[in-house]
Design a protein around this motif. Structure first.
Motif, PDB file in Angstrom:
ATOM      1  N   VAL A 127      -3.579   5.354   9.029  1.00  0.00           N
ATOM      2  CA  VAL A 127      -2.365   5.915   9.220  1.00  0.00           C
ATOM      3  C   VAL A 127      -1.187   4.511   9.005  1.00  0.00           C
ATOM      4  N   ARG A 128      -1.859   3.484   9.953  1.00  0.00           N
ATOM      5  CA  ARG A 128      -0.725   2.314   9.946  1.00  0.00           C
ATOM      6  C   ARG A 128      -0.540   1.684   8.659  1.00  0.00           C
ATOM      7  N   ALA A 129      -1.643   1.666   7.845  1.00  0.00           N
ATOM      8  CA  ALA A 129      -1.548   1.030   6.474  1.00  0.00           C
ATOM      9  C   ALA A 129      -0.424   1.945   5.744  1.00  0.00           C
ATOM     10  N   ALA A 130      -0.552   3.290   5.644  1.00  0.00           N
ATOM     11  CA  ALA A 130       0.001   4.115   4.796  1.00  0.00           C
ATOM     12  C   ALA A 130       1.384   4.083   5.307  1.00  0.00           C
TER      13      ALA A 130
ATOM     14  N   TRP B 241      14.708  -8.021   3.590  1.00  0.00           N
ATOM     15  CA  TRP B 241      13.263  -7.524   2.894  1.00  0.00           C
ATOM     16  C   TRP B 241      13.374  -6.983   1.641  1.00  0.00           C
ATOM     17  N   ILE B 242      13.040  -8.235   0.750  1.00  0.00           N
ATOM     18  CA  ILE B 242      13.107  -7.765  -0.794  1.00  0.00           C
ATOM     19  C   ILE B 242      11.782  -7.135  -1.238  1.00  0.00           C
ATOM     20  N   LEU B 243      12.162  -5.804  -1.754  1.00  0.00           N
ATOM     21  CA  LEU B 243      11.239  -4.955  -2.098  1.00  0.00           C
ATOM     22  C   LEU B 243      10.506  -5.182  -3.370  1.00  0.00           C
TER      23      LEU B 243
ATOM     24  N   LEU C 197       3.728   2.720   2.330  1.00  0.00           N
ATOM     25  CA  LEU C 197       4.386   3.938   1.643  1.00  0.00           C
ATOM     26  C   LEU C 197       5.588   4.479   1.972  1.00  0.00           C
ATOM     27  N   ALA C 198       5.620   4.420   3.584  1.00  0.00           N
ATOM     28  CA  ALA C 198       6.898   4.988   4.243  1.00  0.00           C
ATOM     29  C   ALA C 198       8.079   4.078   4.378  1.00  0.00           C
TER      30      ALA C 198
END
Length: 329
Positions: A208-211, A243-245, A215-216
């Motif tokens: 859940v933490r990674a997602a 924060w460069i995405l 992703l969110a």
């Protein structure tokens, strides 16, 4: 009931306090050392000067060199920061998972729930006391980590929104810890044995933490776009701490030619074969650099959104745990 809960968990509370004391004994000297180095390099002045978008290029280069020296000196702390991310899930493993699973595994739940204390009351009090203790621990952890990691975040270009440091500081540790405890409790009501419940808690927490982080989080708010030409003495970029995405070079029609890079060519400079700058990459006349980023000033907004998300998940899990307790044979 509250007194009984305290007596049952006072050993865990003692071990938690000892763990915090050991962690403080390790981290405080490192934090003080970082601040002494920060002062010696004069980086506090750099932070103030770089806040001005019209700062001279020479000052920017000097400050960037100082930040680079600081980062190189404390680069090994990145591994320590990764290890610190595990602390919330440890609370879930050793506080949440055994809460119900140990009672059921040892068979003591039948005795407890026939002594004038109903299952619902038992669950509400036990879950509430443990959740409150977890919140207190998370507040202390969040405050301590915010102090410790501050020089590292100021030296890094991505600032406090960086993938690891964002998770260590502010209020999000409260949400993570509550979620881990609630997850452990629910796992204990389903699997009813401590080791399987702890294993499920660990796997689900990591997933859940990674997602959420991958992703969110990048989409909590619409990202901003920055563009500037490839020909020029110096092009703008997302402000320090942003924060460069994604970034790259696009042709005039918007086609992404080169990913995760930027091209900056002084006016009049061409490739050795006489072609325009960047032609070897398929860059056409009128191409431009492109960046997609989240501004640095959205840190607390993102902290609030993510904390609220994990607190909501924790509340839902605790509700499901209470319902599960009422159905355990």
């Amino acid at each position: 009931m509250i007194w009984l809960t305290w007596r049952q968990h006072r050993r865990q509370a003692l071990f938690t306090l000892l763990g915090f004391a050991a962690l403080a004994a390790l981290m405080v000297p490192i934090g003080l050392s970082m601040r002494n180095t920060w002062a010696d390099l004069g980086l506090a002045d750099c932070v103030r000067q770089l806040a001005d978008p019209n700062v001279a290029a020479t000052i920017r280069d000097t400050c960037d060199a100082g930040f680079h020296r600081f980062t190189n000196r404390y680069r090994s702390l990145n591994l320590v920061a990764v290890l610190l991310l595990t602390l919330p899930v440890l609370v879930g493993l050793f506080w949440g998972a055994p809460l119900v699973a140990r009672e059921v595994e040892q068979g003591t739940h039948r005795f407890v729930w026939t002594q004038g204390v109903g299952r619902t009351r038992w669950a509400v009090v036990k879950f509430g006391v443990v959740a409150a203790a977890a919140v207190l621990a998370a507040v202390g952890y969040g405050l301590g980590m915010s102090w410790w990691v501050e020089p590292l975040t100021q030296a890094a270009r991505e600032g406090r929104l960086g993938m690891i440091v964002f998770d260590l500081q502010g209020v999000v540790p409260i949400g993570y810890t509550l979620f881990a405890v609630a997850l452990g409790i629910v796992a204990g009501t389903v699997w009813k044995r401590m080791l399987p419940a702890m294993g499920v808690t660990l796997a689900a927490f990591i997933g859940v933490r990674a997602a959420v982080a991958i992703l969110a989080r990048p989409h909590y708010q619409p990202a901003r776009t920055l563009t500037f030409p490839i020909v020029g003495t110096d092009g703008p970029q997302a402000e320090r701490g942003g924060w460069i995405l994604a970034q790259g070079v696009r042709n005039p029609d918007g086609t992404l030619v080169a990913e995760d890079t930027r091209i900056q060519c002084p006016p009049g400079v061409t490739a050795p074969d006489g072609r325009p700058c960047g032609a070897e990459l398929g860059v056409e006349p009128g191409a431009y650099n492109w960046q997609l980023y989240q501004p640095a000033d959205r840190f607390w907004l993102f902290q609030g959104i993510e904390t609220g998300l994990f607190v909501a998940l924790a509340v839902l899990l605790l509700y499901l745990a209470v319902r599960r307790v009422r159905r355990i044979a």
